[in-house]
Write a protein that holds these residues in place. Structure first.
Motif, short mmCIF file in Angstrom:
data_model
loop_
_atom_site.label_atom_id
_atom_site.label_comp_id
_atom_site.label_asym_id
_atom_site.label_seq_id
_atom_site.Cartn_x
_atom_site.Cartn_y
_atom_site.Cartn_z
N VAL A 198 0.85 -1.17 0.00
CA VAL A 198 0.00 0.00 0.00
C VAL A 198 0.89 1.23 0.00
CG1 VAL A 198 -1.78 1.28 1.23
CG2 VAL A 198 -1.84 -1.22 1.23
N GLU A 199 0.79 2.02 -1.06
CA GLU A 199 1.53 3.28 -1.13
C GLU A 199 0.67 4.37 -0.53
OE1 GLU A 199 3.15 4.56 -4.81
OE2 GLU A 199 4.44 2.81 -4.99
N ILE A 200 1.30 5.27 0.19
CA ILE A 200 0.60 6.36 0.85
C ILE A 200 0.91 7.64 0.08
CG2 ILE A 200 0.33 7.61 3.02
CD1 ILE A 200 1.74 5.03 4.29
N GLU A 201 -0.13 8.35 -0.30
CA GLU A 201 0.03 9.62 -0.99
C GLU A 201 -0.49 10.74 -0.10
OE1 GLU A 201 -1.47 11.95 -5.02
OE2 GLU A 201 -2.11 9.89 -4.66
N LEU A 202 0.31 11.76 0.06
CA LEU A 202 -0.09 12.94 0.81
C LEU A 202 -0.36 14.07 -0.17
CD1 LEU A 202 2.58 12.88 3.65
CD2 LEU A 202 0.23 12.07 3.78
N LYS A 203 -1.47 14.76 0.02
CA LYS A 203 -1.79 15.95 -0.78
C LYS A 203 -2.12 17.07 0.20
CE LYS A 203 -3.72 14.10 -5.04
NZ LYS A 203 -4.90 14.10 -5.91
N ARG A 204 -1.51 18.22 -0.03
CA ARG A 204 -1.81 19.36 0.82
C ARG A 204 -3.16 19.93 0.43
NH1 ARG A 204 2.13 22.00 3.93
NH2 ARG A 204 0.88 23.85 3.61
N ARG A 205 -3.97 20.25 1.42
CA ARG A 205 -5.30 20.80 1.16
C ARG A 205 -5.25 22.23 0.61
NH1 ARG A 205 -9.13 17.29 3.23
NH2 ARG A 205 -8.35 15.87 4.82
N ASP A 206 -4.14 22.94 0.86
CA ASP A 206 -4.02 24.32 0.38
C ASP A 206 -3.50 24.40 -1.06
OD1 ASP A 206 -1.34 23.71 0.67
OD2 ASP A 206 -0.97 25.21 2.23
N GLY A 207 -3.25 23.25 -1.69
CA GLY A 207 -2.81 23.23 -3.07
C GLY A 207 -1.31 23.32 -3.26
N GLN A 208 -0.57 23.59 -2.21
CA GLN A 208 0.88 23.66 -2.29
C GLN A 208 1.45 22.24 -2.46
OE1 GLN A 208 2.75 26.51 -2.30
NE2 GLN A 208 0.75 27.52 -2.40
N PRO A 209 2.63 22.11 -3.07
CA PRO A 209 3.22 20.77 -3.20
C PRO A 209 3.69 20.24 -1.85
CG PRO A 209 4.68 22.45 -4.10
CD PRO A 209 3.42 23.14 -3.72
N VAL A 210 3.60 18.95 -1.67
CA VAL A 210 4.08 18.28 -0.45
C VAL A 210 5.60 18.25 -0.51
CG1 VAL A 210 4.10 16.10 0.83
CG2 VAL A 210 2.00 16.88 -0.27
N ASP A 211 6.25 18.53 0.61
CA ASP A 211 7.71 18.44 0.67
C ASP A 211 8.13 17.04 0.22
OD1 ASP A 211 8.20 21.02 1.61
OD2 ASP A 211 7.90 20.40 3.69
N GLY A 212 9.10 16.98 -0.69
CA GLY A 212 9.57 15.71 -1.23
C GLY A 212 10.07 14.76 -0.17
N TRP A 213 10.77 15.29 0.83
CA TRP A 213 11.32 14.42 1.88
C TRP A 213 10.21 13.79 2.70
CZ3 TRP A 213 10.18 15.22 6.95
CH2 TRP A 213 9.67 16.48 7.29
N LEU A 214 9.10 14.54 2.90
CA LEU A 214 7.99 14.00 3.68
C LEU A 214 7.31 12.87 2.92
CD1 LEU A 214 6.41 14.38 6.35
CD2 LEU A 214 4.86 15.87 5.08
N GLN A 215 7.07 13.09 1.62
CA GLN A 215 6.43 12.05 0.80
C GLN A 215 7.32 10.82 0.73
OE1 GLN A 215 3.17 12.19 -0.78
NE2 GLN A 215 3.71 10.04 -0.70
N GLN A 216 8.62 11.03 0.65
CA GLN A 216 9.56 9.90 0.59
C GLN A 216 9.56 9.14 1.91
OE1 GLN A 216 13.61 11.08 -0.06
NE2 GLN A 216 14.33 8.98 -0.27
N GLN A 217 9.57 9.86 3.03
CA GLN A 217 9.59 9.23 4.35
C GLN A 217 8.34 8.40 4.62
OE1 GLN A 217 11.95 9.24 7.03
NE2 GLN A 217 13.24 9.76 5.28
N VAL A 218 7.18 8.90 4.18
CA VAL A 218 5.93 8.21 4.46
C VAL A 218 5.89 6.84 3.77
CG1 VAL A 218 4.43 9.09 2.61
CG2 VAL A 218 3.47 8.65 4.85
N ASN A 219 6.62 6.69 2.67
CA ASN A 219 6.64 5.43 1.93
C ASN A 219 7.98 4.70 2.04
OD1 ASN A 219 4.03 5.08 0.62
ND2 ASN A 219 4.51 7.04 -0.34
N GLU A 220 8.77 5.05 3.02
CA GLU A 220 10.06 4.41 3.21
C GLU A 220 9.88 2.90 3.42
OE1 GLU A 220 12.86 4.88 6.78
OE2 GLU A 220 13.51 6.37 5.31
N HIS A 221 10.70 2.12 2.75
CA HIS A 221 10.56 0.66 2.81
C HIS A 221 11.32 0.03 3.97
CE1 HIS A 221 8.40 0.46 -0.97
NE2 HIS A 221 9.30 1.28 -1.48
N GLY A 222 12.24 0.73 4.53
CA GLY A 222 12.93 0.18 5.70
C GLY A 222 14.39 -0.02 5.54
#
Length: 86
Positions: free
Chosen positions: A62-86
């Motif tokens: 299951v891949e997790i996608e984050l989208k900011r509600r204000d329309g701004q792009p999600v920080d790349g490091w945060l999106q990468q961390q949320v889907n880190e494989h270990g």
């Protein structure tokens, strides 16, 4: 200080989906965001079920996608961390 957990967030979310507990997955990601001093209300959390890579012990991932509600792009490091494989 967050306690150490040997399982990545993505592994925990995948396991929740496998066990039929996907209802709690959003809360788990919200808690994860809070631990990183992010406001969970600022994000829309989406889950994408995909087949596990060949050779993996898992059936699906299951891949997790984050989208900011204000329309701004999600920080790349945060999106990468949320889907880190270990």
């Amino acid at each position: 200080m967050p306690r150490y957990n040997p399982y990545t967030l993505q592994m925990q979310i995948t396991r929740m989906f496998e066990q039929g507990q996907s209802l709690f997955a959003t809360m788990k990601v919200q808690d994860w965001l809070r631990e990183r001093n992010e406001d969970p209300a600022a994000y829309e959390i989406l889950f994408h079920q995909k087949p596990a890579p060949p050779g993996s012990q898992e059936v699906l991932v299951v891949e997790i996608e984050l989208k900011r509600r204000d329309g701004q792009p999600v920080d790349g490091w945060l999106q990468q961390q949320v889907n880190e494989h270990g």
